[in-house]
Design a protein around this motif. Sequence first.
Motif, PDB file in Angstrom:
ATOM      1  N   ASN A  31       0.832  -1.202   0.000  1.00 16.32           N
ATOM      2  CA  ASN A  31       0.000   0.000   0.000  1.00 16.32           C
ATOM      3  C   ASN A  31       0.867   1.252   0.000  1.00 16.32           C
ATOM      4  N   ARG A  32       0.190   2.396   0.027  1.00 15.16           N
ATOM      5  CA  ARG A  32       0.853   3.708   0.070  1.00 15.16           C
ATOM      6  C   ARG A  32       0.487   4.434   1.361  1.00 15.16           C
ATOM      7  N   ASN A  33       0.276   3.694   2.436  1.00 15.51           N
ATOM      8  CA  ASN A  33      -0.172   4.292   3.698  1.00 15.51           C
ATOM      9  C   ASN A  33       0.814   5.305   4.262  1.00 15.51           C
ATOM     10  N   GLY A  67       7.011   7.533 -11.943  1.00 17.27           N
ATOM     11  CA  GLY A  67       6.209   8.691 -11.556  1.00 17.27           C
ATOM     12  C   GLY A  67       4.933   8.358 -10.825  1.00 17.27           C
ATOM     13  N   LEU A  68       4.506   7.086 -10.840  1.00 13.83           N
ATOM     14  CA  LEU A  68       3.288   6.703 -10.132  1.00 13.83           C
ATOM     15  C   LEU A  68       3.469   5.285  -9.560  1.00 13.83           C
ATOM     16  N   PRO A  69       3.993   5.199  -8.326  1.00 20.44           N
ATOM     17  CA  PRO A  69       4.265   3.887  -7.739  1.00 20.44           C
ATOM     18  C   PRO A  69       2.980   3.112  -7.439  1.00 20.44           C
ATOM     19  N   GLY A  70       3.081   1.804  -7.469  1.00 21.34           N
ATOM     20  CA  GLY A  70       1.943   0.953  -7.123  1.00 21.34           C
ATOM     21  C   GLY A  70       1.788   0.805  -5.624  1.00 21.34           C
ATOM     22  N   PRO A  71       0.654   0.236  -5.207  1.00 20.94           N
ATOM     23  CA  PRO A  71      -0.390  -0.320  -6.062  1.00 20.94           C
ATOM     24  C   PRO A  71      -1.256   0.783  -6.675  1.00 20.94           C
ATOM     25  N   LEU A  72      -1.739   0.514  -7.892  1.00 20.32           N
ATOM     26  CA  LEU A  72      -2.585   1.483  -8.589  1.00 20.32           C
ATOM     27  C   LEU A  72      -4.063   1.191  -8.364  1.00 20.32           C
ATOM     28  N   HIS A  84      -7.971  -9.973  -9.272  1.00 14.66           N
ATOM     29  CA  HIS A  84      -6.605 -10.144  -8.783  1.00 14.66           C
ATOM     30  C   HIS A  84      -6.354  -9.076  -7.719  1.00 14.66           C
ATOM     31  N   LEU A  85      -6.263  -9.473  -6.477  1.00 17.35           N
ATOM     32  CA  LEU A  85      -6.011  -8.517  -5.397  1.00 17.35           C
ATOM     33  C   LEU A  85      -4.526  -8.182  -5.385  1.00 17.35           C
ATOM     34  N   VAL A  86      -4.203  -6.881  -5.542  1.00 15.22           N
ATOM     35  CA  VAL A  86      -2.810  -6.457  -5.640  1.00 15.22           C
ATOM     36  C   VAL A  86      -2.405  -5.509  -4.518  1.00 15.22           C
ATOM     37  N   GLY A  87      -3.353  -5.019  -3.739  1.00 19.48           N
ATOM     38  CA  GLY A  87      -3.013  -4.095  -2.664  1.00 19.48           C
ATOM     39  C   GLY A  87      -4.137  -3.989  -1.660  1.00 19.48           C
ATOM     40  N   TYR A  88      -3.775  -3.536  -0.472  1.00 16.80           N
ATOM     41  CA  TYR A  88      -4.791  -3.277   0.550  1.00 16.80           C
ATOM     42  C   TYR A  88      -4.332  -2.080   1.362  1.00 16.80           C
ATOM     43  N   GLY A  89      -5.155  -1.060   1.374  1.00 11.71           N
ATOM     44  CA  GLY A  89      -4.796   0.189   2.040  1.00 11.71           C
ATOM     45  C   GLY A  89      -4.850   1.316   1.029  1.00 11.71           C
ATOM     46  N   ARG A  90      -4.089   2.349   1.273  1.00  9.22           N
ATOM     47  CA  ARG A  90      -4.072   3.490   0.356  1.00  9.22           C
ATOM     48  C   ARG A  90      -3.429   3.059  -0.965  1.00  9.22           C
ATOM     49  N   ALA A  91      -4.080   3.392  -2.079  1.00  5.13           N
ATOM     50  CA  ALA A  91      -3.573   3.038  -3.402  1.00  5.13           C
ATOM     51  C   ALA A  91      -3.642   4.248  -4.322  1.00  5.13           C
ATOM     52  N   ASN A  92      -2.735   4.299  -5.288  1.00  6.19           N
ATOM     53  CA  ASN A  92      -2.673   5.425  -6.227  1.00  6.19           C
ATOM     54  C   ASN A  92      -3.659   5.221  -7.377  1.00  6.19           C
ATOM     55  N   HIS A  93      -4.948   5.384  -7.112  1.00  2.32           N
ATOM     56  CA  HIS A  93      -5.906   5.129  -8.186  1.00  2.32           C
ATOM     57  C   HIS A  93      -6.834   6.314  -8.468  1.00  2.32           C
ATOM     58  N   ALA A  94      -7.224   7.045  -7.452  1.00  2.00           N
ATOM     59  CA  ALA A  94      -8.279   8.054  -7.631  1.00  2.00           C
ATOM     60  C   ALA A  94      -7.727   9.455  -7.872  1.00  2.00           C
ATOM     61  N   GLY A 121      -8.978  11.470  -3.268  1.00  2.38           N
ATOM     62  CA  GLY A 121      -9.810  10.281  -3.461  1.00  2.38           C
ATOM     63  C   GLY A 121      -9.127   8.994  -3.049  1.00  2.38           C
ATOM     64  N   ASN A 122      -7.784   8.973  -3.043  1.00  6.07           N
ATOM     65  CA  ASN A 122      -7.080   7.744  -2.648  1.00  6.07           C
ATOM     66  C   ASN A 122      -7.402   7.356  -1.209  1.00  6.07           C
ATOM     67  N   ARG A 123      -7.761   8.336  -0.420  1.00  6.24           N
ATOM     68  CA  ARG A 123      -8.100   8.075   0.979  1.00  6.24           C
ATOM     69  C   ARG A 123      -9.495   7.464   1.117  1.00  6.24           C
ATOM     70  N   HIS A 124     -10.420   7.842   0.247  1.00 13.85           N
ATOM     71  CA  HIS A 124     -11.831   7.593   0.513  1.00 13.85           C
ATOM     72  C   HIS A 124     -12.495   6.527  -0.350  1.00 13.85           C
ATOM     73  N   PHE A 125     -11.775   5.963  -1.341  1.00 13.05           N
ATOM     74  CA  PHE A 125     -12.423   5.015  -2.243  1.00 13.05           C
ATOM     75  C   PHE A 125     -11.639   3.710  -2.356  1.00 13.05           C
ATOM     76  N   TYR A 126     -12.377   2.610  -2.388  1.00 14.01           N
ATOM     77  CA  TYR A 126     -11.816   1.360  -2.888  1.00 14.01           C
ATOM     78  C   TYR A 126     -11.677   1.532  -4.405  1.00 14.01           C
ATOM     79  N   GLY A 127     -10.594   1.024  -4.987  1.00 12.24           N
ATOM     80  CA  GLY A 127     -10.391   1.196  -6.419  1.00 12.24           C
ATOM     81  C   GLY A 127     -10.191  -0.122  -7.140  1.00 12.24           C
ATOM     82  N   PHE A 128     -10.850  -0.282  -8.283  1.00  7.69           N
ATOM     83  CA  PHE A 128     -10.706  -1.494  -9.096  1.00  7.69           C
ATOM     84  C   PHE A 128     -10.412  -1.105 -10.538  1.00  7.69           C
ATOM     85  N   GLU A 129      -9.265  -1.589 -11.020  1.00  7.85           N
ATOM     86  CA  GLU A 129      -8.876  -1.379 -12.408  1.00  7.85           C
ATOM     87  C   GLU A 129      -9.373  -2.558 -13.237  1.00  7.85           C
TER      88      GLU A 129
END
Length: 311
Positions: A31-33, A67-72, A84-94, A121-129
């Motif tokens: 994660n990006r916590n 420039g944009l580290p994972g998880p995305l 495919h679960l790739v991260g849990y916590g803060r993620a660089n998606h929103a 938005g990274n704080r407040h949303f679950y993200g699915f690519e």
Amino acid sequence: MAAPMSAAALLAALKTEGLTVVEVDDWRTHNRNHKGAWGPVHGVMIHHTVTSGTANTVKICRDGYSGLPGPLCHGVITKDGRVHLVGYGRANHAGLGDPDVLAAVVAERALPADNEATVDGNRHFYGFECENLGDGKDPWPEAQLLAIERVSAAICRHHGWNERSIIGHLEWQPGKVDPRGFTMDSMRARVASRLKAGAPAPAKPSTPSAPAKPKVSLARVVQAARHDPPAAQGHTTHKAEVLTVEKALKAEGLLASAYVDGSFGTKTIDAYARWQRSPAGGGYVGKDADGIPGKASLKRLAARHGFTVTD
């Protein structure tokens, strides 16, 4: 407002909703916590990846890029409907988005137009690519759309949210177009119907005889890959076992259908080398990723595609 569900609760909720889940490496702690808070959570955000191929898509979403580290995201929904679960916590998606949109999600009411980008938005949303080129032409298989529906419903069901807690990236941040190829209104309608139908019934215990898994001899596929004279796509040494491996590589998005021919030629060797280098295949480098199967990488492929490996 809700605290994020635990990693174990997320996994259980997805499986209960009937999804096939692939756990990728260290997803529970990836994660990006350290960059900011994770939660409270208010909704689920859906994206498209602008990529193709399962292994490539999952790797990019797990690791990110310059420039944009994972998880995305938290999960990657591939065209076959697997999550495919790739991260849990803060993620660089929103990224940053519209505060009025966030307020509407919290209140579970119709969304306003997004015209600001000031709220994290990274704080407040679950993200699915979702694996899709995003060109408006790449198809969205029903298995994939059903998985998006089930993922969204599973999370809403856990938190007691309704379908208005599901948004697309294009509804959050000005200038974004994803997901492209279906409308979020149509997906919210699907989620609403699923939630209205109630929680899935527990699976009934059953004891059917399990189908026999294909067996692949490591020694034989290595022999096929090292065919002498030098391997050319089209030779047929140990065809049945090689076909099993090639079909698995095709399912991973690494080998084109035209080369699933029961040989272990140059195209298959190149595809297997990419599998060895991928996180799911072991993340090997150098001579350990030469396209000649090793026991560990072949067993990883077998575990994902339902065959067994013998010496």
